[in-house]
Design an enzyme around this catalytic site. Structure first.
Site, PDB file in Angstrom:
ATOM      1  N   HIS A  98     -14.971 -23.219  -4.590  1.00 55.16           N
ATOM      2  CA  HIS A  98     -14.328 -24.229  -3.735  1.00 55.16           C
ATOM      3  C   HIS A  98     -14.460 -25.596  -4.395  1.00 55.16           C
ATOM      4  CE1 HIS A  98     -14.773 -27.272  -0.362  1.00 55.16           C
ATOM      5  NE2 HIS A  98     -13.559 -26.796  -0.141  1.00 55.16           N
ATOM      6  N   ASN A  99     -13.358 -26.384  -4.405  1.00 52.45           N
ATOM      7  CA  ASN A  99     -13.376 -27.724  -5.025  1.00 52.45           C
ATOM      8  C   ASN A  99     -14.132 -27.697  -6.356  1.00 52.45           C
ATOM      9  OD1 ASN A  99     -11.947 -28.554  -2.818  1.00 52.45           O
ATOM     10  ND2 ASN A  99     -13.512 -29.895  -1.973  1.00 52.45           N
ATOM     11  N   GLU A 157     -10.403 -23.772  -7.840  1.00 41.33           N
ATOM     12  CA  GLU A 157      -9.578 -24.656  -7.013  1.00 41.33           C
ATOM     13  C   GLU A 157      -9.316 -25.966  -7.734  1.00 41.33           C
ATOM     14  OE1 GLU A 157      -9.050 -26.044  -2.393  1.00 41.33           O
ATOM     15  OE2 GLU A 157     -11.091 -25.716  -3.098  1.00 41.33           O
ATOM     16  N   ASP A 217      -7.520 -29.689  -6.800  1.00 47.86           N
ATOM     17  CA  ASP A 217      -6.882 -30.606  -5.852  1.00 47.86           C
ATOM     18  C   ASP A 217      -6.061 -31.614  -6.643  1.00 47.86           C
ATOM     19  OD1 ASP A 217      -8.388 -29.255  -4.013  1.00 47.86           O
ATOM     20  OD2 ASP A 217      -9.232 -31.039  -3.054  1.00 47.86           O
ATOM     21  N   HIS A 220     -11.169 -35.322  -4.998  1.00 45.47           N
ATOM     22  CA  HIS A 220     -11.171 -35.018  -3.564  1.00 45.47           C
ATOM     23  C   HIS A 220     -10.537 -36.204  -2.858  1.00 45.47           C
ATOM     24  CE1 HIS A 220     -13.558 -33.096  -0.029  1.00 45.47           C
ATOM     25  NE2 HIS A 220     -12.323 -32.654  -0.115  1.00 45.47           N
ATOM     26  N   GLU A 255      -4.429 -27.088  -4.504  1.00 47.13           N
ATOM     27  CA  GLU A 255      -4.248 -27.849  -3.266  1.00 47.13           C
ATOM     28  C   GLU A 255      -3.380 -29.022  -3.676  1.00 47.13           C
ATOM     29  OE1 GLU A 255      -6.908 -30.445  -0.363  1.00 47.13           O
ATOM     30  OE2 GLU A 255      -7.650 -28.379  -0.439  1.00 47.13           O
TER      31      GLU A 255
END
Length: 534
Positions: free
Chosen positions: A111-112, A141, A143, A156, A190
């Protein structure tokens, strides 16, 4: 004969064992070593050749080798080697069937991935991608946000986390994707970028990843639905939303409302939750107010790169059953997933037999803490995403789970999660199965790390079972006072396990600091199915 006290060190324990089987002789003959392998190590298929090959591997004294026997030093080397590791060495290579659809595997997921610290002011760094890939992570991931000079950036959003360039992330992935595993990597985007910068992203993905990027469906997949890890070896897949075929016109942007109404970004919930938690952090008064979020419309160039991992919004299990295609996947936050696992466990298991589902940490976990991944493996979720930078129980379990099958990042789900004949609800305690019994003896430790204070530990061992709720329990040995060098417990433990294929065992050494308090010293986690007898 007077009963001797417990051996004072690990070496002394092994010496005692050696003397029992050497029966007074100065060396251990191959036949006595074979007896040891049968009786103590439970290696019932071992024969004279097995014993002699161990002598050849671990004995260095010529006279002992010639007489096909082992000195104590040779035996000690053998006992300290990987051949005597509690983790079955056959599982250090890929040994599972890799021709099942992707939905049949647990897939190591991050995640992230770009973050090296917390979710609000932590650093974004390319090294985070390298570390995750070297740990066998197969779903990363990214973003993506608009950056200056039409250069998409990764960070983020709406926080003070530092920014890195999208093209540098893709270059790093290209360099390290298949260093430790040949099996496919999924890039979970994302995507917050404008159409213009999405086109730039698509160009980078094509030019940097080259042949590694999966751009068209496979001609002849070996399975009836999603391709298998073997089909997709050395391939990188893009997970993002995708335009519907009827909108693919030159005016894709103008037609977006037709598509967007029903095909929401699967991460909308994730973004909303993130946005709420960030609002709480930065501006307490505005925490409750929902800001109108600009809808991201996927660019055709990026949409074309989404083949088997199209992100769609999760509505319900019945909606998925009637409407979701095999190449579509959903994402949901831990809270929603936990609620569904409790209320509709059997439906969740069935859903995950057909479709990929990704679970991600709650937006409120601003310190990058993690949830326990076991609760979502129990319902068969494949992409259980964790913050890889955060040490602790959840990542210990993740490392233990994916140590299996050669550390390749893909572990075949147990048959109980894949059966179409019998429904399975992990939350139900009425399992009519004959349980597996585990008898475990925690004997001793040696050379435990002492704290900075320099004071010797008061160590005990906690053995934890992690599986379905009815299998999850833990037991402690007694505490040995003031002994870091060679604590001796000699503690027997019994466990009864209904679903051993889902179970992980965690051995945790702790330092007793008070009546009800203890500090972590070290741990080792492995799947129950990888546990060697002996």
């Amino acid at each position: 004969m007077k009963k001797s006290k417990a051996p004072s060190s690990r070496r002394a324990e092994i010496q005692h064992l050696y003397q029992c089987y050497a029966s007074g002789q100065t060396t251990l003959p191959a036949c006595a070593l074979l007896r040891f392998l049968h009786k103590e190590q439970m290696e019932l298929t071992a024969n004279e050749d097995t014993a002699e090959s161990l002598i050849d591997r671990y004995e260095i004294e010529e006279t002992a080798r010639e007489s096909r026997s082992m000195t104590f030093e040779g035996f000690f080397r053998y006992m300290e080697s990987k051949d005597c590791c509690v983790f079955d060495q056959a599982h250090t290579s890929v040994y599972q069937d890799m021709d099942q659809p992707l939905t049949s595997y647990f897939i190591s997921s991050s995640h992230n991935t770009y973050l090296t610290g917390d979710q609000l002011v932590g650093k974004s760094h390319l090294d985070a991608y390298v570390c995750a890939l070297r740990k066998g992570c197969r779903c990363l991931e990214i973003d993506c946000w608009d950056g200056p000079d039409v250069e998409p950036v990764v960070y983020h959003g709406y926080t003070l986390t530092t920014k890195i360039l999208f093209k540098d992330v893709i270059t790093t992935v290209e360099q390290h994707a298949f260093e430790v595993s040949a099996y496919p990597v999924i890039l979970s985007l994302e995507n917050h970028c404008s159409q213009e910068q999405q086109v730039v992203m698509a160009q980078y993905l094509i030019s940097i990843l080259g042949d590694k990027l999966l751009r068209t469906p496979l001609d002849h997949p070996t399975t009836g639905d999603l391709p298998s890890p073997n089909d997709l070896k050395y391939k990188i897949l893009i997970k993002n939303k995708k335009l519907k075929p009827q909108i693919k016109t030159d005016a894709a942007g103008a037609e977006e409302s037709v598509d967007e109404g029903e095909d929401e970004e699967e991460d909308d919930d994730e973004e909303e939750e993130d946005h709420q938690s960030k609002a709480k952090f930065w501006s307490p008064r505005k925490a409750g107010s929902k800001t109108k979020k600009k809808k991201v419309v996927v660019a055709e160039a990026l949409s074309d790169l989404v083949i088997y991992t199209r992100s769609v919004k999760f509505i319900s299990f019945s909606h998925s059953k009637d409407n979701q295609n095999y190449y579509e996947n959903t994402s949901m936050a831990e809270k929603k997933a936990r609620m569904l696992a409790k209320s509709s466990g059997a439906d969740f298991v069935q859903h995950n037999q057909k479709f990929l589902s990704r679970i991600y940490p709650a937006g409120s976990r601003t310190s990058s803490s993690n949830y326990n991944p076991q609760e979502f493996w129990n319902v068969g979720s494949q992409l259980v995403a964790l913050n890889f930078q955060s040490l602790g129980l959840p990542m210990d379990l993740n490392d233990g789970r994916f140590q299996d099958n050669g550390g390749c990042g893909y572990v075949l789900k147990p048959a109980v999660l894949m059966s179409s004949q019998r429904s399975f609800d992990p939350g139900c305690s009425q399992h009519r199965l004959k349980p597996t019994h585990l008898l475990l003896k925690v004997i001793s430790g040696s050379n435990l790390p002492i704290p900075r204070s320099g004071k010797a530990l008061d160590p005990f061992v906690r053995v934890e079972m992690h599986g379905v709720a009815s299998d999850s329990r833990r037991k402690n040995t007694h505490t040995v006072k003031n002994n870091s060098l060679s604590p001796h417990w000699d503690a027997d433990m019994n466990f009864s396990i209904s679903f051993p294929d889902l179970c992980l065992i965690r051995f945790c050494v702790r330092d007793q600091t008070g009546i009800l308090s203890s500090d972590f010293v070290g741990q080792y986690t492995l799947p129950f199915i990888s546990l060697k007898k002996g």
